[in-house]
Write a protein that holds these residues in place. Structure first.
Motif, PDB file in Angstrom:
ATOM      1  N   UNK A   4       2.500   7.041   6.438  1.00  0.00           N
ATOM      2  CA  UNK A   4       2.785   6.576   5.073  1.00  0.00           C
ATOM      3  C   UNK A   4       4.216   6.911   4.666  1.00  0.00           C
ATOM      4  N   UNK A   5       4.799   7.929   5.276  1.00  0.00           N
ATOM      5  CA  UNK A   5       6.198   8.276   4.996  1.00  0.00           C
ATOM      6  C   UNK A   5       7.107   7.369   5.823  1.00  0.00           C
ATOM      7  N   UNK A   6       7.895   6.539   5.117  1.00  0.00           N
ATOM      8  CA  UNK A   6       8.754   5.572   5.793  1.00  0.00           C
ATOM      9  C   UNK A   6      10.062   5.418   5.025  1.00  0.00           C
ATOM     10  N   UNK A   7      11.063   4.889   5.707  1.00  0.00           N
ATOM     11  CA  UNK A   7      12.343   4.572   5.090  1.00  0.00           C
ATOM     12  C   UNK A   7      12.672   3.118   5.402  1.00  0.00           C
ATOM     13  N   UNK A  37       6.468   7.774   0.416  1.00  0.00           N
ATOM     14  CA  UNK A  37       5.945   9.114   0.679  1.00  0.00           C
ATOM     15  C   UNK A  37       4.526   9.037   1.221  1.00  0.00           C
ATOM     16  N   UNK A  38       4.065  10.164   1.732  1.00  0.00           N
ATOM     17  CA  UNK A  38       2.687  10.260   2.170  1.00  0.00           C
ATOM     18  C   UNK A  38       2.552  10.964   3.501  1.00  0.00           C
ATOM     19  N   UNK A  72       0.812  -1.214   0.000  1.00  0.00           N
ATOM     20  CA  UNK A  72       0.000   0.000   0.000  1.00  0.00           C
ATOM     21  C   UNK A  72       0.852   1.273   0.000  1.00  0.00           C
ATOM     22  N   UNK A  73       2.160   1.113  -0.039  1.00  0.00           N
ATOM     23  CA  UNK A  73       3.040   2.275   0.024  1.00  0.00           C
ATOM     24  C   UNK A  73       3.402   2.790  -1.362  1.00  0.00           C
ATOM     25  N   UNK A  74       3.762   4.068  -1.422  1.00  0.00           N
ATOM     26  CA  UNK A  74       4.212   4.708  -2.662  1.00  0.00           C
ATOM     27  C   UNK A  74       5.694   5.022  -2.521  1.00  0.00           C
ATOM     28  N   UNK A  75       6.534   4.196  -3.145  1.00  0.00           N
ATOM     29  CA  UNK A  75       7.967   4.474  -3.131  1.00  0.00           C
ATOM     30  C   UNK A  75       8.281   5.490  -4.222  1.00  0.00           C
ATOM     31  N   UNK A  76       8.969   6.574  -3.835  1.00  0.00           N
ATOM     32  CA  UNK A  76       9.276   7.639  -4.794  1.00  0.00           C
ATOM     33  C   UNK A  76      10.759   7.953  -4.904  1.00  0.00           C
ATOM     34  N   UNK A  77      11.571   7.374  -4.031  1.00  0.00           N
ATOM     35  CA  UNK A  77      13.010   7.636  -4.120  1.00  0.00           C
ATOM     36  C   UNK A  77      13.750   6.423  -3.606  1.00  0.00           C
ATOM     37  N   UNK A  90      13.641   1.572   8.952  1.00  0.00           N
ATOM     38  CA  UNK A  90      14.504   2.372   9.830  1.00  0.00           C
ATOM     39  C   UNK A  90      13.890   3.697  10.235  1.00  0.00           C
ATOM     40  N   UNK A  91      12.774   4.075   9.611  1.00  0.00           N
ATOM     41  CA  UNK A  91      12.089   5.306  10.000  1.00  0.00           C
ATOM     42  C   UNK A  91      10.622   5.213   9.605  1.00  0.00           C
ATOM     43  N   UNK A  92       9.755   5.616  10.527  1.00  0.00           N
ATOM     44  CA  UNK A  92       8.336   5.784  10.230  1.00  0.00           C
ATOM     45  C   UNK A  92       7.900   7.119  10.820  1.00  0.00           C
ATOM     46  N   UNK A  93       7.356   7.980   9.977  1.00  0.00           N
ATOM     47  CA  UNK A  93       6.945   9.299  10.405  1.00  0.00           C
ATOM     48  C   UNK A  93       5.734   9.204  11.341  1.00  0.00           C
ATOM     49  N   UNK A  94       5.778   9.924  12.433  1.00  0.00           N
ATOM     50  CA  UNK A  94       4.665   9.928  13.384  1.00  0.00           C
ATOM     51  C   UNK A  94       3.998  11.287  13.493  1.00  0.00           C
TER      52      UNK A  94
END
Length: 371
Positions: A125-128, A120-121, A101-106, A141-145
Protein backbone atom coordinates in the motif's frame (compact mmCIF):
# COMPACT_ATOMS: atom_id res chain seq x y z
CA UNK A 1 4.18 -1.78 16.96
CA UNK A 2 0.90 -3.59 16.41
CA UNK A 3 -1.09 -1.18 18.57
CA UNK A 4 0.40 1.78 16.72
CA UNK A 5 -0.67 0.26 13.41
CA UNK A 6 -4.23 -0.25 14.65
CA UNK A 7 -4.41 3.33 15.90
CA UNK A 8 -3.09 4.58 12.57
CA UNK A 9 -5.74 2.67 10.62
CA UNK A 10 -8.41 4.29 12.82
CA UNK A 11 -6.71 7.63 12.23
CA UNK A 12 -7.61 7.40 8.54
CA UNK A 13 -11.31 7.77 9.26
CA UNK A 14 -11.43 9.70 12.57
CA UNK A 15 -9.28 11.92 12.66
CA UNK A 16 -2.84 29.70 6.65
CA UNK A 17 -0.04 32.41 5.70
CA UNK A 18 -0.15 33.89 9.02
CA UNK A 19 -1.72 36.93 10.52
CA UNK A 20 0.56 39.45 12.13
CA UNK A 21 -1.94 41.77 13.80
CA UNK A 22 -5.01 40.66 11.88
CA UNK A 23 -7.76 38.10 12.34
CA UNK A 24 -8.99 35.04 10.49
CA UNK A 25 -12.73 34.53 10.56
CA UNK A 26 -14.03 31.04 11.33
CA UNK A 27 -15.37 29.59 8.08
CA UNK A 28 -18.36 27.48 9.05
CA UNK A 29 -19.89 27.24 5.61
CA UNK A 30 -19.62 24.43 3.11
CA UNK A 31 -16.44 24.21 1.03
CA UNK A 32 -18.17 26.01 -1.84
CA UNK A 33 -18.95 29.06 0.29
CA UNK A 34 -15.92 31.30 0.80
CA UNK A 35 -16.34 33.57 3.80
CA UNK A 36 -14.43 36.74 4.63
CA UNK A 37 -13.43 38.06 8.01
CA UNK A 38 -13.63 41.48 9.54
CA UNK A 39 -10.50 43.27 10.75
CA UNK A 40 -9.50 42.54 14.32
CA UNK A 41 -9.38 46.26 15.00
CA UNK A 42 -9.35 49.54 13.15
CA UNK A 43 -6.29 50.18 11.06
CA UNK A 44 -5.54 46.52 10.39
CA UNK A 45 -6.11 44.78 7.10
CA UNK A 46 -7.86 41.47 7.67
CA UNK A 47 -6.31 38.23 6.48
CA UNK A 48 -8.67 35.30 6.15
CA UNK A 49 -9.06 31.85 4.70
CA UNK A 50 -11.04 31.91 1.46
CA UNK A 51 -12.50 28.48 0.81
CA UNK A 52 -12.19 27.13 -2.71
CA UNK A 53 -14.75 24.73 -4.15
CA UNK A 54 -12.83 21.59 -5.10
CA UNK A 55 -15.91 19.57 -6.00
CA UNK A 56 -14.57 16.73 -3.84
CA UNK A 57 -16.64 17.05 -0.66
CA UNK A 58 -16.21 13.37 0.17
CA UNK A 59 -12.41 13.45 0.23
CA UNK A 60 -10.09 14.36 3.09
CA UNK A 61 -6.95 16.08 1.84
CA UNK A 62 -3.93 15.58 4.09
CA UNK A 63 -1.36 16.10 1.33
CA UNK A 64 -0.78 19.67 0.12
CA UNK A 65 1.90 21.42 -1.91
CA UNK A 66 1.74 25.16 -2.54
CA UNK A 67 3.57 26.20 -5.71
CA UNK A 68 2.37 29.81 -5.76
CA UNK A 69 -0.67 32.01 -5.48
CA UNK A 70 -2.24 30.43 -8.56
CA UNK A 71 -0.95 26.86 -8.41
CA UNK A 72 -1.39 24.22 -5.71
CA UNK A 73 -1.72 20.44 -5.52
CA UNK A 74 -3.70 18.41 -2.97
CA UNK A 75 -3.75 14.66 -2.34
CA UNK A 76 -6.02 12.56 -0.20
CA UNK A 77 -8.28 9.59 0.27
CA UNK A 78 -9.48 7.27 -2.49
CA UNK A 79 -6.31 7.90 -4.49
CA UNK A 80 -7.34 11.49 -5.21
CA UNK A 81 -4.98 14.16 -6.54
CA UNK A 82 -6.28 17.59 -7.60
CA UNK A 83 -4.45 20.54 -9.11
CA UNK A 84 -5.37 24.18 -9.61
CA UNK A 85 -3.54 26.71 -11.78
CA UNK A 86 -6.02 29.57 -11.39
CA UNK A 87 -5.94 30.22 -7.66
CA UNK A 88 -8.57 27.65 -6.80
CA UNK A 89 -11.28 28.91 -9.14
CA UNK A 90 -11.21 25.49 -10.79
CA UNK A 91 -9.64 22.16 -9.99
CA UNK A 92 -8.55 19.37 -12.29
CA UNK A 93 -8.77 15.78 -11.12
CA UNK A 94 -5.33 14.39 -12.02
CA UNK A 95 -5.49 11.24 -9.90
CA UNK A 96 -3.25 8.35 -11.00
CA UNK A 97 -5.30 5.71 -12.83
CA UNK A 98 -6.15 2.68 -10.73
CA UNK A 99 -5.21 4.34 -7.43
CA UNK A 100 -8.72 4.46 -5.98
CA UNK A 101 -7.92 2.15 -3.07
CA UNK A 102 -4.82 4.09 -2.02
CA UNK A 103 -4.47 6.70 0.73
CA UNK A 104 -2.39 9.63 -0.46
CA UNK A 105 -1.00 11.54 2.52
CA UNK A 106 1.85 13.62 1.12
CA UNK A 107 2.61 15.41 -2.12
CA UNK A 108 5.62 17.50 -3.13
CA UNK A 109 5.27 19.62 -6.27
CA UNK A 110 8.13 21.39 -8.01
CA UNK A 111 5.91 23.44 -10.33
CA UNK A 112 2.59 23.17 -12.19
CA UNK A 113 3.75 20.10 -14.11
CA UNK A 114 6.05 18.08 -11.86
CA UNK A 115 4.96 16.43 -8.61
CA UNK A 116 5.67 13.38 -6.45
CA UNK A 117 2.90 11.81 -4.33
CA UNK A 118 3.11 9.26 -1.51
CA UNK A 119 0.53 6.61 -0.68
CA UNK A 120 0.71 5.21 2.85
CA UNK A 121 -0.02 1.82 4.32
CA UNK A 122 1.42 -1.54 5.22
CA UNK A 123 3.32 -3.50 2.63
CA UNK A 124 2.49 -2.71 -0.99
CA UNK A 125 0.00 0.00 0.00
CA UNK A 126 3.01 2.30 0.47
CA UNK A 127 3.87 3.63 -2.99
CA UNK A 128 5.35 6.67 -4.72
CA UNK A 129 4.10 8.10 -8.02
CA UNK A 130 5.63 10.85 -10.16
CA UNK A 131 4.25 13.06 -12.93
CA UNK A 132 6.03 15.39 -15.35
CA UNK A 133 2.98 16.59 -17.30
CA UNK A 134 0.66 18.07 -14.70
CA UNK A 135 -0.91 14.74 -13.81
CA UNK A 136 -1.91 13.71 -17.32
CA UNK A 137 0.25 10.62 -16.81
CA UNK A 138 1.91 9.10 -13.76
CA UNK A 139 4.76 6.66 -13.23
CA UNK A 140 4.90 4.42 -10.17
CA UNK A 141 8.51 4.84 -9.05
CA UNK A 142 8.41 2.89 -5.78
CA UNK A 143 6.30 0.12 -4.29
CA UNK A 144 7.15 -1.17 -0.83
CA UNK A 145 7.69 -4.93 -0.66
CA UNK A 146 8.49 -5.22 3.05
CA UNK A 147 5.41 -6.21 5.03
CA UNK A 148 6.88 -4.55 8.13
CA UNK A 149 7.35 -1.11 6.51
CA UNK A 150 4.75 1.66 6.59
CA UNK A 151 5.71 4.90 4.86
CA UNK A 152 4.36 8.17 6.30
CA UNK A 153 5.95 11.26 4.72
CA UNK A 154 8.33 12.52 2.07
CA UNK A 155 10.33 15.71 1.56
CA UNK A 156 12.72 17.24 -0.96
CA UNK A 157 15.86 19.34 -0.53
CA UNK A 158 15.71 20.51 -4.14
CA UNK A 159 14.22 19.33 -7.43
CA UNK A 160 16.41 16.21 -7.47
CA UNK A 161 17.23 15.12 -3.93
CA UNK A 162 14.56 13.89 -1.56
CA UNK A 163 13.70 11.39 1.18
CA UNK A 164 10.74 9.34 2.35
CA UNK A 165 10.42 7.74 5.78
CA UNK A 166 8.85 4.57 7.09
CA UNK A 167 7.93 3.56 10.61
CA UNK A 168 10.61 1.44 12.28
CA UNK A 169 11.65 -1.79 10.62
CA UNK A 170 13.87 -4.05 12.73
CA UNK A 171 13.93 -1.38 15.43
CA UNK A 172 14.91 1.67 13.35
CA UNK A 173 13.12 4.18 11.15
CA UNK A 174 13.68 3.37 7.49
CA UNK A 175 14.70 6.07 5.01
CA UNK A 176 14.29 6.06 1.22
CA UNK A 177 16.45 8.37 -0.88
CA UNK A 178 16.15 9.74 -4.41
CA UNK A 179 18.71 11.75 -6.39
CA UNK A 180 16.71 12.07 -9.62
CA UNK A 181 13.55 13.88 -8.60
CA UNK A 182 11.68 10.80 -7.47
CA UNK A 183 12.22 8.67 -10.58
CA UNK A 184 14.06 6.02 -8.54
CA UNK A 185 14.49 5.31 -4.83
CA UNK A 186 17.06 3.53 -2.66
CA UNK A 187 16.76 2.39 0.94
CA UNK A 188 19.56 4.02 2.94
CA UNK A 189 21.66 1.96 5.37
CA UNK A 190 20.15 1.91 8.84
CA UNK A 191 23.35 1.98 10.86
CA UNK A 192 23.24 5.77 11.15
CA UNK A 193 19.73 5.77 12.62
CA UNK A 194 19.35 5.60 16.43
CA UNK A 195 17.17 2.80 17.80
CA UNK A 196 13.46 3.50 17.93
CA UNK A 197 11.62 3.55 21.23
CA UNK A 198 9.11 0.83 21.95
CA UNK A 199 5.91 1.73 20.06
CA UNK A 200 7.49 4.76 18.37
CA UNK A 201 6.24 5.70 14.89
CA UNK A 202 5.48 8.64 12.63
CA UNK A 203 2.06 10.16 11.94
CA UNK A 204 0.82 10.41 8.36
CA UNK A 205 -1.43 13.32 9.28
CA UNK A 206 -0.28 16.23 7.13
CA UNK A 207 2.81 15.30 5.15
CA UNK A 208 4.90 17.17 7.72
CA UNK A 209 6.42 14.40 9.83
CA UNK A 210 9.52 14.66 7.61
CA UNK A 211 10.73 18.14 6.60
CA UNK A 212 13.89 19.59 5.09
CA UNK A 213 15.58 22.98 5.11
CA UNK A 214 18.53 23.91 2.95
CA UNK A 215 20.66 21.47 0.95
CA UNK A 216 21.16 18.72 3.54
CA UNK A 217 19.25 19.19 6.84
CA UNK A 218 16.17 17.09 7.52
CA UNK A 219 14.04 16.40 10.61
CA UNK A 220 11.72 13.50 11.47
CA UNK A 221 8.86 13.75 14.01
CA UNK A 222 7.74 10.84 16.18
CA UNK A 223 5.10 9.77 18.65
CA UNK A 224 3.61 6.66 20.16
CA UNK A 225 6.63 5.92 22.35
CA UNK A 226 7.35 6.93 25.91
CA UNK A 227 8.70 10.26 24.64
CA UNK A 228 7.84 12.40 21.61
CA UNK A 229 11.08 12.95 19.75
CA UNK A 230 12.52 14.81 16.78
CA UNK A 231 15.35 13.18 14.85
CA UNK A 232 17.77 15.36 12.86
CA UNK A 233 20.13 14.56 10.02
CA UNK A 234 22.70 16.96 8.58
CA UNK A 235 23.75 14.70 5.71
CA UNK A 236 20.52 13.97 3.82
CA UNK A 237 19.43 11.10 6.00
CA UNK A 238 22.56 9.00 6.40
CA UNK A 239 23.22 9.74 10.07
CA UNK A 240 20.77 10.98 12.70
CA UNK A 241 20.61 12.31 16.25
CA UNK A 242 17.51 12.25 18.46
CA UNK A 243 16.15 14.84 20.88
CA UNK A 244 13.20 14.68 23.26
CA UNK A 245 10.43 17.27 23.02
CA UNK A 246 8.05 18.43 25.75
CA UNK A 247 5.02 17.43 23.68
CA UNK A 248 3.25 14.57 25.53
CA UNK A 249 3.56 11.01 24.26
CA UNK A 250 3.23 7.62 25.95
CA UNK A 251 0.24 6.57 23.84
CA UNK A 252 -0.12 5.49 20.18
CA UNK A 253 -2.31 8.56 19.52
CA UNK A 254 0.07 11.13 21.05
CA UNK A 255 3.22 12.83 19.90
CA UNK A 256 4.68 15.30 17.40
CA UNK A 257 2.57 15.36 14.25
CA UNK A 258 4.18 18.16 12.25
CA UNK A 259 7.39 20.14 12.00
CA UNK A 260 8.21 23.46 10.32
CA UNK A 261 11.70 24.93 9.93
CA UNK A 262 12.31 28.40 8.51
CA UNK A 263 16.07 27.77 8.33
CA UNK A 264 18.64 25.28 9.66
CA UNK A 265 18.18 26.36 13.27
CA UNK A 266 14.70 27.74 13.94
CA UNK A 267 11.89 25.21 14.03
CA UNK A 268 8.42 24.48 15.39
CA UNK A 269 6.79 21.24 16.47
CA UNK A 270 3.04 20.73 16.94
CA UNK A 271 0.94 17.74 17.88
CA UNK A 272 -0.94 16.38 20.86
CA UNK A 273 -3.61 13.65 21.02
CA UNK A 274 -5.54 13.36 17.76
CA UNK A 275 -8.54 11.55 19.27
CA UNK A 276 -11.63 13.81 19.32
CA UNK A 277 -12.49 15.08 22.77
CA UNK A 278 -9.07 14.34 24.25
CA UNK A 279 -7.09 17.19 25.75
CA UNK A 280 -3.74 18.14 24.25
CA UNK A 281 -1.71 20.15 26.75
CA UNK A 282 1.73 21.35 25.69
CA UNK A 283 0.81 20.78 22.05
CA UNK A 284 3.62 22.96 20.65
CA UNK A 285 7.36 23.44 21.09
CA UNK A 286 10.16 25.42 19.46
CA UNK A 287 13.87 25.15 18.85
CA UNK A 288 16.57 27.70 18.04
CA UNK A 289 19.49 25.30 17.71
CA UNK A 290 18.45 23.01 14.87
CA UNK A 291 16.50 20.63 17.07
CA UNK A 292 19.15 19.74 19.66
CA UNK A 293 16.89 21.17 22.39
CA UNK A 294 13.17 21.96 22.41
CA UNK A 295 11.32 24.41 24.65
CA UNK A 296 7.58 24.21 25.32
CA UNK A 297 5.41 27.08 24.14
CA UNK A 298 4.42 29.27 27.06
CA UNK A 299 0.94 29.53 25.55
CA UNK A 300 0.38 26.58 23.19
CA UNK A 301 -2.58 25.96 20.91
CA UNK A 302 -5.61 24.82 22.93
CA UNK A 303 -6.01 21.49 21.11
CA UNK A 304 -4.34 18.94 18.85
CA UNK A 305 -2.68 20.42 15.76
CA UNK A 306 -1.51 18.39 12.77
CA UNK A 307 0.11 20.98 10.48
CA UNK A 308 2.41 23.99 10.73
CA UNK A 309 4.05 26.52 8.42
CA UNK A 310 6.07 29.73 8.66
CA UNK A 311 4.74 32.88 7.03
CA UNK A 312 6.86 33.62 3.94
CA UNK A 313 9.65 36.13 4.62
CA UNK A 314 8.83 36.25 8.35
CA UNK A 315 11.21 35.38 11.16
CA UNK A 316 8.55 35.26 13.88
CA UNK A 317 5.12 34.47 12.43
CA UNK A 318 3.78 30.99 11.76
CA UNK A 319 0.56 29.00 11.64
CA UNK A 320 -0.65 25.77 13.18
CA UNK A 321 -3.79 24.00 11.92
CA UNK A 322 -5.94 21.11 13.06
CA UNK A 323 -9.50 19.79 12.98
CA UNK A 324 -10.68 22.39 15.53
CA UNK A 325 -8.98 25.50 14.24
CA UNK A 326 -6.04 27.61 13.14
CA UNK A 327 -3.60 29.28 15.52
CA UNK A 328 -1.00 31.95 14.88
CA UNK A 329 2.24 32.84 16.61
CA UNK A 330 3.93 36.18 16.09
CA UNK A 331 6.83 35.54 18.46
CA UNK A 332 8.48 32.48 16.95
CA UNK A 333 6.36 29.89 18.72
CA UNK A 334 6.48 31.21 22.27
CA UNK A 335 2.76 31.97 22.33
CA UNK A 336 -0.14 30.99 20.09
CA UNK A 337 -3.68 32.31 19.71
CA UNK A 338 -6.64 30.77 17.91
CA UNK A 339 -7.82 32.87 14.97
CA UNK A 340 -10.11 30.47 13.13
CA UNK A 341 -12.26 27.46 14.07
CA UNK A 342 -12.52 25.84 10.64
CA UNK A 343 -11.17 22.32 10.18
CA UNK A 344 -7.86 21.91 8.34
CA UNK A 345 -5.31 19.09 8.51
CA UNK A 346 -2.36 20.63 6.71
CA UNK A 347 -0.98 24.01 5.68
CA UNK A 348 1.76 25.04 3.27
CA UNK A 349 3.26 28.43 2.47
CA UNK A 350 5.44 29.41 -0.45
CA UNK A 351 7.67 32.44 -1.00
CA UNK A 352 8.74 33.76 -4.37
CA UNK A 353 7.14 36.37 -6.64
CA UNK A 354 3.67 35.74 -5.18
CA UNK A 355 4.07 34.48 -1.60
CA UNK A 356 0.96 32.87 -0.21
CA UNK A 357 -0.39 30.07 1.95
CA UNK A 358 -2.86 27.25 1.35
CA UNK A 359 -4.64 24.89 3.75
CA UNK A 360 -6.53 21.64 3.19
CA UNK A 361 -8.54 19.12 5.17
CA UNK A 362 -11.72 17.11 5.48
CA UNK A 363 -14.81 17.26 3.25
CA UNK A 364 -12.77 18.50 0.31
CA UNK A 365 -11.83 21.70 2.14
CA UNK A 366 -9.08 23.73 0.50
CA UNK A 367 -8.50 27.41 1.23
CA UNK A 368 -6.07 30.14 0.25
CA UNK A 369 -5.01 33.01 2.46
CA UNK A 370 -6.53 36.27 1.27
CA UNK A 371 -6.26 39.88 2.29
Amino acid sequence: MGSSRRIRRTFRTVAVGAVCSAALAAPTATPAQAQESAPASKGHRALHWALKDTGASGVRFRGLSAVGRDTAWVAGAEGTVLRTTDGGASWRDVSPPGAGELEFRDIEAFDARRAVVLAIGEGEASRVYRTEDGGATWTESFRNTDAHAFYDCLTFFDHRHGLAMSDPVDGRFRILSTADGGRSWTVLPGDGMPPALDGEAGFAASGQCLVASGPSDVWLATGGGARARVLHSRDRGRTWTAADTPIPAGDPAKGVFALAFRDRTHGLAVGGDYRPGQTSPRAAARTADGGRAWQPSAQPPPAYRSGAAWLPHSRTTALAVGPTGTDVTTDGGRTWRTVDTGSYDTVDCVSGPAPTCWAAGEQGRVARLER
